[in-house]
Motif scaffolding. Structure first.
Motif, PDB file in Angstrom:
ATOM      1  N   SER A   1       0.809  -1.215   0.000  1.00 51.85           N
ATOM      2  CA  SER A   1       0.000   0.000   0.000  1.00 51.85           C
ATOM      3  C   SER A   1       0.848   1.274   0.000  1.00 51.85           C
ATOM      4  O   SER A   1       0.436   2.306  -0.534  1.00 51.85           O
ATOM      5  N   VAL A   2       2.050   1.216   0.564  1.00 52.44           N
ATOM      6  CA  VAL A   2       2.897   2.401   0.652  1.00 52.44           C
ATOM      7  C   VAL A   2       3.359   2.858  -0.725  1.00 52.44           C
ATOM      8  O   VAL A   2       3.326   4.040  -1.058  1.00 52.44           O
ATOM      9  N   MET A   3       3.770   1.908  -1.558  1.00 49.45           N
ATOM     10  CA  MET A   3       4.382   2.236  -2.845  1.00 49.45           C
ATOM     11  C   MET A   3       3.441   2.084  -4.033  1.00 49.45           C
ATOM     12  O   MET A   3       3.757   2.539  -5.139  1.00 49.45           O
ATOM     13  N   TRP A   4       2.310   1.444  -3.835  1.00 50.69           N
ATOM     14  CA  TRP A   4       1.408   1.151  -4.946  1.00 50.69           C
ATOM     15  C   TRP A   4       1.020   2.376  -5.779  1.00 50.69           C
ATOM     16  O   TRP A   4       0.959   2.286  -7.006  1.00 50.69           O
ATOM     17  N   PRO A   5       0.777   3.550  -5.191  1.00 50.77           N
ATOM     18  CA  PRO A   5       0.423   4.709  -6.022  1.00 50.77           C
ATOM     19  C   PRO A   5       1.474   5.063  -7.073  1.00 50.77           C
ATOM     20  O   PRO A   5       1.139   5.640  -8.112  1.00 50.77           O
ATOM     21  N   LEU A   6       2.737   4.727  -6.824  1.00 49.83           N
ATOM     22  CA  LEU A   6       3.794   5.024  -7.790  1.00 49.83           C
ATOM     23  C   LEU A   6       3.928   3.943  -8.862  1.00 49.83           C
ATOM     24  O   LEU A   6       4.672   4.126  -9.830  1.00 49.83           O
ATOM     25  N   HIS A   7       3.210   2.835  -8.694  1.00 49.30           N
ATOM     26  CA  HIS A   7       3.356   1.714  -9.629  1.00 49.30           C
ATOM     27  C   HIS A   7       2.063   1.351 -10.341  1.00 49.30           C
ATOM     28  O   HIS A   7       2.094   0.650 -11.350  1.00 49.30           O
ATOM     29  N   ARG A   8       0.936   1.841  -9.846  1.00 46.46           N
ATOM     30  CA  ARG A   8      -0.351   1.396 -10.391  1.00 46.46           C
ATOM     31  C   ARG A   8      -0.492   1.715 -11.881  1.00 46.46           C
ATOM     32  O   ARG A   8      -1.199   1.010 -12.595  1.00 46.46           O
TER      33      ARG A   8
ATOM     34  N   ARG B   1       5.877   2.225 -18.431  1.00 45.65           N
ATOM     35  CA  ARG B   1       4.697   2.930 -17.920  1.00 45.65           C
ATOM     36  C   ARG B   1       4.651   2.864 -16.394  1.00 45.65           C
ATOM     37  O   ARG B   1       4.189   1.880 -15.798  1.00 45.65           O
ATOM     38  N   ASN B   2       5.130   3.905 -15.759  1.00 47.22           N
ATOM     39  CA  ASN B   2       5.139   4.024 -14.306  1.00 47.22           C
ATOM     40  C   ASN B   2       5.097   5.495 -13.926  1.00 47.22           C
ATOM     41  O   ASN B   2       5.357   6.374 -14.750  1.00 47.22           O
ATOM     42  N   ASN B   3       4.788   5.751 -12.679  1.00 49.43           N
ATOM     43  CA  ASN B   3       4.878   7.097 -12.140  1.00 49.43           C
ATOM     44  C   ASN B   3       6.325   7.599 -12.254  1.00 49.43           C
ATOM     45  O   ASN B   3       7.273   6.830 -12.113  1.00 49.43           O
ATOM     46  N   ALA B   4       6.498   8.891 -12.500  1.00 45.15           N
ATOM     47  CA  ALA B   4       7.840   9.453 -12.671  1.00 45.15           C
ATOM     48  C   ALA B   4       8.716   9.224 -11.443  1.00 45.15           C
ATOM     49  O   ALA B   4       9.921   8.958 -11.566  1.00 45.15           O
ATOM     50  N   PHE B   5       8.128   9.279 -10.254  1.00 50.05           N
ATOM     51  CA  PHE B   5       8.913   9.115  -9.034  1.00 50.05           C
ATOM     52  C   PHE B   5       9.302   7.654  -8.798  1.00 50.05           C
ATOM     53  O   PHE B   5      10.239   7.383  -8.046  1.00 50.05           O
ATOM     54  N   TYR B   6       8.591   6.736  -9.419  1.00 52.59           N
ATOM     55  CA  TYR B   6       8.954   5.318  -9.333  1.00 52.59           C
ATOM     56  C   TYR B   6      10.369   5.125  -9.859  1.00 52.59           C
ATOM     57  O   TYR B   6      11.174   4.391  -9.277  1.00 52.59           O
TER      58      TYR B   6
ATOM     59  N   GLY C   1     -13.912   4.031 -14.207  1.00 51.91           N
ATOM     60  CA  GLY C   1     -13.266   4.670 -15.342  1.00 51.91           C
ATOM     61  C   GLY C   1     -11.804   4.955 -15.052  1.00 51.91           C
ATOM     62  O   GLY C   1     -11.378   4.974 -13.885  1.00 51.91           O
ATOM     63  N   PRO C   2     -11.009   5.199 -16.082  1.00 54.13           N
ATOM     64  CA  PRO C   2      -9.567   5.378 -15.886  1.00 54.13           C
ATOM     65  C   PRO C   2      -9.226   6.678 -15.161  1.00 54.13           C
ATOM     66  O   PRO C   2      -9.941   7.673 -15.260  1.00 54.13           O
ATOM     67  N   GLU C   3      -8.126   6.629 -14.425  1.00 53.10           N
ATOM     68  CA  GLU C   3      -7.591   7.848 -13.832  1.00 53.10           C
ATOM     69  C   GLU C   3      -7.010   8.726 -14.944  1.00 53.10           C
ATOM     70  O   GLU C   3      -6.613   8.238 -16.000  1.00 53.10           O
ATOM     71  N   ARG C   4      -6.945  10.039 -14.718  1.00 60.66           N
ATOM     72  CA  ARG C   4      -6.308  10.920 -15.679  1.00 60.66           C
ATOM     73  C   ARG C   4      -4.821  10.591 -15.775  1.00 60.66           C
ATOM     74  O   ARG C   4      -4.189  10.206 -14.784  1.00 60.66           O
ATOM     75  N   TRP C   5      -4.254  10.759 -16.968  1.00 58.84           N
ATOM     76  CA  TRP C   5      -2.872  10.347 -17.199  1.00 58.84           C
ATOM     77  C   TRP C   5      -1.890  11.075 -16.289  1.00 58.84           C
ATOM     78  O   TRP C   5      -0.925  10.480 -15.789  1.00 58.84           O
ATOM     79  N   TYR C   6      -2.127  12.356 -16.010  1.00 57.39           N
ATOM     80  CA  TYR C   6      -1.171  13.121 -15.207  1.00 57.39           C
ATOM     81  C   TYR C   6      -1.289  12.786 -13.724  1.00 57.39           C
ATOM     82  O   TYR C   6      -0.324  12.952 -12.971  1.00 57.39           O
ATOM     83  N   HIS C   7      -2.449  12.304 -13.286  1.00 54.48           N
ATOM     84  CA  HIS C   7      -2.558  11.812 -11.912  1.00 54.48           C
ATOM     85  C   HIS C   7      -1.724  10.546 -11.759  1.00 54.48           C
ATOM     86  O   HIS C   7      -1.046  10.361 -10.741  1.00 54.48           O
ATOM     87  N   GLN C   8      -1.790   9.673 -12.741  1.00 52.78           N
ATOM     88  CA  GLN C   8      -1.039   8.427 -12.684  1.00 52.78           C
ATOM     89  C   GLN C   8       0.467   8.668 -12.748  1.00 52.78           C
ATOM     90  O   GLN C   8       1.245   7.996 -12.077  1.00 52.78           O
ATOM     91  N   MET C   9       0.857   9.622 -13.554  1.00 50.93           N
ATOM     92  CA  MET C   9       2.278   9.828 -13.797  1.00 50.93           C
ATOM     93  C   MET C   9       2.946  10.751 -12.791  1.00 50.93           C
ATOM     94  O   MET C   9       4.127  10.571 -12.473  1.00 50.93           O
TER      95      MET C   9
END
Length: 285
Positions: free
Chosen positions: A106-113, A128-133, A254-262
């Protein structure tokens, strides 16, 4: 990394990526019907920014080494190639296995989802991953230090082989089917699927569900070496491919916005049932 090394690595990886991408185009898989507009935007954004992020990490790591250990530049340049490869497997690939495994908590999942939000498998998904990942990935920082120490051309060869395996493991080409199809090749398949990541084992990691005996998104974490999963008890080998990919919360809302994911946590989602918001958390399902 010198300009010659950078050019050799970039050219080699570009050729490998292009070959798989062309094969997907011929097969009709490069523009999947399950890709949303947000998927398309995210895949393009990642393709543009990943080289910048990884290059910045390498450069910063080397500068830190030059500042902290000025007398160590190229100090290991005369090591035998196999010793360098062994160190790279431990410092880069093994640490990436554990980074990837941590990213499914749960700690790191937002950077990898973002890597799992694609409802398709393709070379488009590779980075395809979050920039901070990537900015925080230990293996990239260690690799920059090893380049400072003189791993040079050995690092280029290692990285090209690793990226070829990773690209092939995400590609819709499913090259390992040929090994499963012919009885004489099954011993080769047995060894390969326990040594490196293959489409069947890595597709299972991207499955929509792991309740069907095929999907295994809480395992099969290996990047170059699947051997880490075998050694640490996270492997599932079925020689089958999941029927569906993606995330259940995206199906519901529905999908998250691309910039939220990244770029989370800089940009945060307001969508219902999200891990990319301010204080809303859901389990990894």
């Amino acid at each position: 990394m010198s300009l010659d090394l950078q050019n050799a690595q970039l050219l080699s990886v570009t050729v490998i990526f292009a070959l798989f991408a062309c094969a997907e185009l011929v097969m009709g898989h490069f523009f999947p019907s399950t890709a949303s507009a947000e998927d398309n935007r995210l895949d393009v954004a990642v393709g543009v920014t990943f080289p910048v992020i990884s290059g910045t990490v390498f450069a910063t790591s080397k500068m830190l080494c030059a500042w902290l250990f000025p007398d160590m530049r190229d100090a290991w340049a005369n090591w035998p190639w196999w010793q360098m490869v062994l160190v790279l497997l431990l410092a880069d690939d093994l640490t990436q296995y554990w980074w990837h495994r941590l990213s499914h908590t749960s700690v790191m999942w937002p950077l990898h989802r973002a890597h799992h939000s694609a409802a398709y498998m393709s070379v488009r998904v590779v980075y395809r991953n979050n920039a901070f990942y990537y900015a925080l990935m230990p293996g990239l920082w260690f690799s920059g230090a090893l380049l400072y120490l003189g791993f040079g051309w050995v690092f280029v060869g290692y990285s090209v082989v690793k990226l070829a395996v990773i690209i092939g493991a995400h590609s819709a080409v499913r090259w390992d089917q040929w090994l499963y199809r012919y009885h004489a090749l099954r011993p080769v398949a047995w060894v390969l699927e326990r040594t490196i990541s293959t489409p069947a084992t890595h597709f299972a990691h991207h499955a929509l569900t792991q309740d069907d005996g095929i999907g295994h998104y809480m395992g099969n974490y290996g990047n170059l070496l699947f051997l880490w999963d075998v050694l640490f008890g996270t492997a599932r080998i079925t020689r089958q491919y999941p029927p569906a990919y993606g995330l259940k919360d995206d199906q519901r809302h529905g999908p998250e916005r691309w910039y939220h994911q990244m770029f989370f946590p800089i940009f945060r989602s307001r969508r219902a049932e999200t891990v990319l918001g301010h204080d809303k958390h859901i389990p990894i399902d």
